[in-house]
Design an enzyme around this catalytic site. Structure first.
Site, PDB file in Angstrom:
ATOM      1  N   ILE A 311       0.761  -1.221  -0.159  1.00 36.74           N
ATOM      2  CA  ILE A 311       0.131  -0.020  -0.085  1.00 36.74           C
ATOM      3  C   ILE A 311       0.800   1.248  -0.037  1.00 36.74           C
ATOM      4  CG2 ILE A 311      -0.255  -0.245   2.771  1.00 36.74           C
ATOM      5  CD1 ILE A 311      -2.944   0.992   1.981  1.00 36.74           C
ATOM      6  N   ASP A 312       0.428   2.266  -0.696  1.00 34.25           N
ATOM      7  CA  ASP A 312       1.200   3.416  -0.817  1.00 34.25           C
ATOM      8  C   ASP A 312       0.777   4.256   0.290  1.00 34.25           C
ATOM      9  OD1 ASP A 312       2.476   5.868  -1.942  1.00 34.25           O
ATOM     10  OD2 ASP A 312       0.491   6.617  -2.590  1.00 34.25           O
ATOM     11  N   LYS A 313       1.379   5.569   0.691  1.00 31.24           N
ATOM     12  CA  LYS A 313       0.933   6.338   1.760  1.00 31.24           C
ATOM     13  C   LYS A 313       0.157   7.455   1.361  1.00 31.24           C
ATOM     14  CE  LYS A 313       3.684   9.280   3.477  1.00 31.24           C
ATOM     15  NZ  LYS A 313       2.847  10.525   3.579  1.00 31.24           N
ATOM     16  N   THR A 314       0.680   8.361   0.694  1.00 28.63           N
ATOM     17  CA  THR A 314       0.020   9.670   0.480  1.00 28.63           C
ATOM     18  C   THR A 314      -1.006   9.464  -0.594  1.00 28.63           C
ATOM     19  OG1 THR A 314       2.204  10.889   0.399  1.00 28.63           O
ATOM     20  CG2 THR A 314       0.349  12.143  -0.545  1.00 28.63           C
ATOM     21  N   ILE A 501      -2.455  -1.033  -3.668  1.00 28.95           N
ATOM     22  CA  ILE A 501      -3.309  -0.053  -3.563  1.00 28.95           C
ATOM     23  C   ILE A 501      -2.409   1.493  -3.642  1.00 28.95           C
ATOM     24  CG2 ILE A 501      -5.066   1.244  -2.085  1.00 28.95           C
ATOM     25  CD1 ILE A 501      -5.619  -1.361  -0.620  1.00 28.95           C
TER      26      ILE A 501
END
Length: 614
Positions: A311-314, A501
């Protein structure tokens, strides 16, 4: 199996033909005209056989062969050996089963079809002289000022150019309650205006807007087949061979060709070609109710097998919008904030938008700045109420105005330095906040069988470490390039099915590389949405959990249909080969099995995920 429009229209007539044939045959016998019995049954069966033969030839032209061949053989064999009643019953049950499939698929697609019927077609444009003119939505251009009246749909993606708007986004996101938008916030095409008339600026043409993308996904979803559904096509020839071998063996051993006919009718048609496609279409439709658009049945089946989450952060794990969290200054906070927010009215930087929003939340009166000069990526300066104000990165302010030596920079936050009248005046701290309930949602992935969760972000290591503290990550990877994200996804794919994601352009390659790529569609980039297998239309990660639950439940129900349906069919074929079932009895038994598995497949529409509510 996706139905051709002509076939869908023909199927009610095909049901009527054997019904009329049976009625005519029975009536002929009752009124003392038995000569009508055989012709009525043969003619009605022949009409169904003719339509079925056309369907089979069309598939053969595409290099495909289906189990419908067995239905054609069983009716032909029954007619050849004088089992006219059995032939007509098979014709009725086959046509009825196909019609039931049409009804069931229509019900399963109802949620997605509703999207198609709501497509905006007309937009109201504001002319330069203040008039309102109605134009086809395809004529809307970027920068056009539009008006959306109460009850109308937002025609294209845009930015709100009014103080407030109340939008009904239920059809897009699954959110049942209207949402309020304020000036400068995005509005999605396809949302309904649940309040007063508002004005907006178009930022995308209709063909590139959210709603057009949704319709494209719907079309792709309706045309797709899940791997499990394709098993019917892949093994149709083998099942056909087994059926013919059993029928031939029954005939040779018993010397009675009627037993062979009974075996054929029991095998008509296989539940695999009826129930499984309906289950997956129903699953895609059910996900759409929760604001999760799946691009096809294959993607939904892959989602049911996910064991690793990258999963990405921003914009994914976090809101993606910086929020002012602290002001460090010797002067009063509100005084400093009023000056810098007034200046930042002239900037389009995301931090400037957050700063202006924070000032307005404190009800500060903002002043129009003058002599504004902005260096993109570095800072902005100008005059506010006779004072020279500058705000930007610490390196920018330090180089241009100077900063006290040893000024600490907090970990996990974005810092902007401020200078007033050429002197360092303080620092503003911004943070990209985690989405509400992130810890609960990540724990939910674990409960659904996802045993490895990785945070993959391009942000600084200190920011990634700060945001992930206390969350159940198995690994945290920071300062990643798009290529490095792909490497992580590929390495994890070698171990288990991966769900990725993300929302940004830099996530698009990794989304395409994952077993399932899921894009945040409300504010995600067009590249990410195009590369993804699924799109989340509402900013709620718990809807991904709902999608996994639906996918797992859909797969379970589809397998039930396969094993129960095929098992019962084989048992019936053995009974028919042993002479325990007459052809008419075998046909009735098989169609009872078909109806049971179709109704079981429709249970997918009633799956109630525990991690999200509509």
């Amino acid at each position: 199996m996706i139905l051709d429009p002509w076939l869908s229209r023909l199927r009610p007539l095909l049901v009527a033909a054997p019904i009329l044939g049976l009625i005519s045959a029975i009536a002929g016998v009752q009124i003392g005209f038995p000569a009508a019995y055989a012709p009525a049954l043969v003619l009605s069966t022949a009409l169904v056989m003719l339509a079925l033969a056309g369907q089979i030839l069309a598939r053969l032209g595409k290099g495909e062969i289906g189990l419908d061949v067995i239905a054609l053989l069983s009716m032909g064999a029954a007619l050849a050996f004088g089992e006219y009643l059995a032939a007509a019953v098979v014709a009725l049950m086959y046509a009825g089963g196909q019609y039931l499939e049409t009804v069931a698929e229509g019900r399963a697609r109802r949620e997605m079809s509703a999207l198609l019927s709501r497509a905006p077609r007309i937009a109201t444009r504001l002319t330069d002289d203040g008039r309102l003119e109605e134009i086809p939505v395809a004529m809307v251009g970027i920068g056009d000022r539009l008006a959306v009246r109460r009850g109308e749909l937002v025609p294209v993606d845009g930015i709100l150019d009014d103080d407030t708007a109340v939008l009904d986004e239920a059809a897009l996101t699954g959110e049942p309650l209207p949402v309020r938008r304020t000036r400068g916030q995005p509005v999605m095409s396809g949302a309904g205006n649940a309040g007063d008339l508002f004005r907006m600026l178009a930022i995308k043409p209709a063909a590139e807007s959210t709603y057009a993308g949704i319709l494209k996904l719907v079309d792709e979803a309706q045309r797709s087949k899940a791997p499990m559904a394709r098993l019917a096509d892949r093994y149709a020839l083998g099942f056909l061979a087994i059926t013919l071998a059993m029928a031939a063996a029954a005939w040779l051993v018993s010397g009675d060709p009627v037993r062979a006919v009974a075996v054929l009718v029991v095998a008509t048609p296989c539940p695999l070609i009826l129930a499984v496609p309906i289950a997956w279409v129903a699953g895609v439709s059910r996900c759409a109710q929760f604001g999760l658009l799946i691009k096809g049945a294959r993607a939904l089946e892959d989602l049911s097998r996910v064991r690793c989450l990258v999963i990405d952060k921003t914009g994914t794990l976090t809101d993606g919008r910086p929020t002012l969290v602290a002001v460090r200054s010797a002067m009063p906070e509100d005084a400093l904030l009023q000056l810098v927010a007034s200046l930042d009215q002239a900037s389009s930087h995301v931090a400037a938008t957050a700063l202006v929003a924070a000032a307005r939340a404190r009800h500060l009166d903002l002043i129009a700045p003058t002599h504004v000069s902005e260096m993109p990526g570095e800072g902005v300066s100008g005059e506010v109420a006779g004072r020279h104000v500058a705000i930007g990165g610490t390196d920018y302010i330090r180089a241009k105005y100077g900063m006290p030596a040893g000024t600490p920079l907090p970990a996990g936050a974005i810092a902007a330095a401020v200078a007033i009248d050429g002197v360092y005046a303080g620092m503003l701290l911004f943070a990209d906040r985690l989405r509400d309930g992130t810890d609960r949602i990540l724990a939910g992935f674990g409960r659904l069988g996802v045993d490895r969760i990785i945070l993959a972000t391009g942000d600084r290591r200190d920011v990634a470490d700060h945001i992930s503290r206390g969350l159940p990550f198995d690994a945290v990877r920071s300062e990643l390039s798009p290529g490095q994200k792909i490497e992580i996804v590929r390495a994890e794919k070698a171990k288990a099915p991966v769900l990725m994601i993300g929302d940004g352009i830099n996530d698009a390659p990794a989304l395409a590389a994952a077993d399932i790529g899921l894009a945040m569609g409300a504010h995600g980039s067009a590249a990410a949405i195009e590369a993804a297998d699924a799109v989340l239309l509402v900013e709620r990660l718990d809807r991904v959990l709902a999608g996994i639950e639906i996918a797992v439940g859909c797969r379970r129900i589809a397998l039930q249909c396969v094993f129960a349906g095929i098992g019962l069919s084989i048992a019936g074929m053995l009974a028919a080969a042993a002479g325990l079932l007459a052809p008419v009895e075998g046909a009735l038994l098989q169609e009872a099995i078909d109806i049971a598995v179709i109704l079981n497949a429709l249970r997918v529409l009633r799956i109630k995920p525990t991690f999200a509510t509509t």
